[in-house]
Design an enzyme around this catalytic site. Structure first.
Site, mmCIF file in Angstrom:
data_model
loop_
_atom_site.group_PDB
_atom_site.id
_atom_site.type_symbol
_atom_site.label_atom_id
_atom_site.label_comp_id
_atom_site.label_asym_id
_atom_site.label_seq_id
_atom_site.Cartn_x
_atom_site.Cartn_y
_atom_site.Cartn_z
ATOM 1 N N ASN A 6 -36.629 -23.954 -39.296
ATOM 2 C CA ASN A 6 -37.939 -23.513 -39.810
ATOM 3 C C ASN A 6 -38.158 -23.387 -41.111
ATOM 4 O O ASN A 6 -37.728 -22.308 -41.702
ATOM 5 C CB ASN A 6 -38.599 -22.547 -38.834
ATOM 6 C CG ASN A 6 -39.951 -22.292 -39.205
ATOM 7 O OD1 ASN A 6 -40.629 -23.017 -39.943
ATOM 8 N ND2 ASN A 6 -40.452 -20.981 -38.861
ATOM 9 N N LYS A 8 -40.731 -23.265 -42.917
ATOM 10 C CA LYS A 8 -41.873 -22.456 -43.182
ATOM 11 C C LYS A 8 -42.850 -23.096 -44.397
ATOM 12 O O LYS A 8 -42.713 -24.434 -44.615
ATOM 13 C CB LYS A 8 -41.610 -20.933 -43.603
ATOM 14 C CG LYS A 8 -40.719 -20.308 -42.390
ATOM 15 C CD LYS A 8 -40.879 -18.952 -42.379
ATOM 16 C CE LYS A 8 -39.720 -18.191 -41.787
ATOM 17 N NZ LYS A 8 -39.930 -16.942 -41.394
ATOM 18 N N HIS A 91 -45.592 -19.057 -33.349
ATOM 19 C CA HIS A 91 -44.582 -18.309 -34.142
ATOM 20 C C HIS A 91 -45.048 -17.081 -34.586
ATOM 21 O O HIS A 91 -46.491 -16.905 -34.814
ATOM 22 C CB HIS A 91 -44.369 -18.972 -35.519
ATOM 23 C CG HIS A 91 -43.136 -18.468 -36.294
ATOM 24 N ND1 HIS A 91 -43.421 -17.480 -37.286
ATOM 25 C CD2 HIS A 91 -41.763 -18.918 -36.266
ATOM 26 C CE1 HIS A 91 -42.240 -17.085 -37.656
ATOM 27 N NE2 HIS A 91 -41.264 -18.021 -37.337
ATOM 28 N N GLU A 93 -45.553 -15.354 -37.134
ATOM 29 C CA GLU A 93 -46.401 -15.441 -38.428
ATOM 30 C C GLU A 93 -47.583 -15.863 -38.243
ATOM 31 O O GLU A 93 -48.718 -15.632 -38.781
ATOM 32 C CB GLU A 93 -45.703 -16.268 -39.790
ATOM 33 C CG GLU A 93 -44.376 -15.413 -39.977
ATOM 34 C CD GLU A 93 -43.279 -16.224 -40.618
ATOM 35 O OE1 GLU A 93 -43.418 -17.508 -41.022
ATOM 36 O OE2 GLU A 93 -42.245 -15.728 -40.819
ATOM 37 N N GLU A 159 -37.875 -14.599 -30.629
ATOM 38 C CA GLU A 159 -37.695 -14.055 -31.997
ATOM 39 C C GLU A 159 -38.289 -12.475 -32.119
ATOM 40 O O GLU A 159 -39.426 -12.465 -32.310
ATOM 41 C CB GLU A 159 -38.556 -14.934 -32.881
ATOM 42 C CG GLU A 159 -38.193 -16.508 -32.832
ATOM 43 C CD GLU A 159 -38.345 -17.175 -34.165
ATOM 44 O OE1 GLU A 159 -37.323 -17.432 -34.749
ATOM 45 O OE2 GLU A 159 -39.610 -17.179 -34.662
ATOM 46 N N GLY A 165 -36.588 -12.316 -40.852
ATOM 47 C CA GLY A 165 -36.288 -12.085 -42.158
ATOM 48 C C GLY A 165 -35.808 -10.843 -42.822
ATOM 49 O O GLY A 165 -36.177 -10.346 -44.019
ATOM 50 N N SER A 201 -33.090 -13.922 -38.439
ATOM 51 C CA SER A 201 -31.880 -13.567 -39.420
ATOM 52 C C SER A 201 -30.755 -14.103 -38.875
ATOM 53 O O SER A 201 -29.663 -13.408 -39.261
ATOM 54 C CB SER A 201 -31.888 -11.792 -39.700
ATOM 55 O OG SER A 201 -33.162 -11.111 -40.087
HETATM 56 C C1 PEP Z 1 -38.231 -17.566 -38.152
HETATM 57 O O1 PEP Z 1 -39.253 -17.213 -38.993
HETATM 58 O O2 PEP Z 1 -38.484 -18.144 -37.538
HETATM 59 C C2 PEP Z 1 -36.966 -16.946 -38.511
HETATM 60 C C3 PEP Z 1 -36.065 -17.061 -37.632
HETATM 61 O O3 PEP Z 1 -36.744 -16.408 -39.786
HETATM 62 P P1 PEP Z 1 -35.377 -15.918 -40.118
HETATM 63 O O4 PEP Z 1 -34.204 -16.735 -39.676
HETATM 64 O O5 PEP Z 1 -35.528 -16.048 -41.725
HETATM 65 O O6 PEP Z 1 -35.452 -14.489 -39.826
#
Ligand code: PEP
Length: 245
Positions: A6, A8, A91, A93, A159, A165, A201
């Protein structure tokens, strides 16, 4: 195993070109499905660059109508039309910044399925919910309201919001327990097994540990999917894992 990248709201055309230059030199495994989710304006560009490779492309979001007066929205039918296979929905976000509810996510997923796109439906609890031991209830409620009732193929991505992040990830026990919970809830609704990805992460440093969790069917990678070196290191770990299992 599924690897979802992803991107983003990151990477410009020249960055994508550089990324692809190195990605195309990678030795791809036919036991791994890899799908990249770029910003929507670069979907066609990426699809063209990936022609004649096994790498798939998907949308980071879509709407629940196929067409009409919905300025700024993305039609699932058009994602399919340009060659996308997958779409990420719900997601955290999108849920947080754009106030997308689980009901909205479910409607989008049902429309996406009608166009033969495979949704990846994201769920995840907040740090507060986990601290209050409410994570299992929270996820159960989120799943009931977010997943389509129709018996079609889709993935769920677990998630935890507190992991996205941040560099903090759940323990393997916590991931196992939550994936087990998600699979059981989905089975009770759909009467079929569903695949669950872990996201939050994921990095070259923790991927080997995460892959030890037996009910992880793949990973959704944000930050580490933007750097080709990190991304290929993660891909290499997943390839080693699938070859040994
Ligand atoms: C995400 O936003 O789907 C995600 C997993 O981000 P990160 O790997 O940066 O934590």
């Amino acid at each position: 195993m599924f690897i979802a990248a992803n991107w983003k709201m990151n990477l410009k055309k020249s960055d994508i070109k550089d990324f692809l230059y190195f990605l195309k030199k990678n030795d791809f495994s036919n036991k791994i499905k890899l799908c990249i989710f770029p910003q929507s304006i670069y979907l066609s560009y990426l699809i063209d660059l990936l022609e004649n490779t096994s790498v798939l492309v998907g949308g980071q979001n879509c709407y629940y109508e196929l067409s009409g007066p919905f300025t700024g929205e993305i039609s699932p039918e058009c994602l399919k039309d340009i060659g996308c296979n997958y779409v990420i929905l719900g997601h955290s976000e999108r849920r947080t910044h754009f106030k997308e509810s689980s009901t909205h996510v479910k409607m989008c997923a049902e429309t996406a399925l009608k166009t033969s796109l495979t949704p990846i439906i994201c769920v995840g609890e907040s740090y507060e919910d986990r601290m209050n031991n409410e994570e299992l209830n929270f996820i159960e409620n989120q799943i009931y309201h977010s997943i389509p009732n129709i018996e079609e193929n889709f993935y769920i991505a677990y998630e935890p919001i507190w992991s996205i992040g941040t560099g903090s990830i759940p323990t393997n026990n916590q991931i196992f327990k939550m994936h087990d919970h998600i699979k059981k809830i989905a089975f009770s609704i759909l009467k079929k097994d569903i695949k669950v990805l872990y996201g939050g992460s994921v990095s070259p440093n923790n991927i080997d540990e995460i892959l030890k969790v037996s009910n992880v069917d793949g990973v959704l990678i944000g930050g580490a999917s933007l750097k080709i070196k990190d991304f290929l290191a993660i891909y290499g770990s997943v390839a080693k894992h699938v070859n040994n299992n």
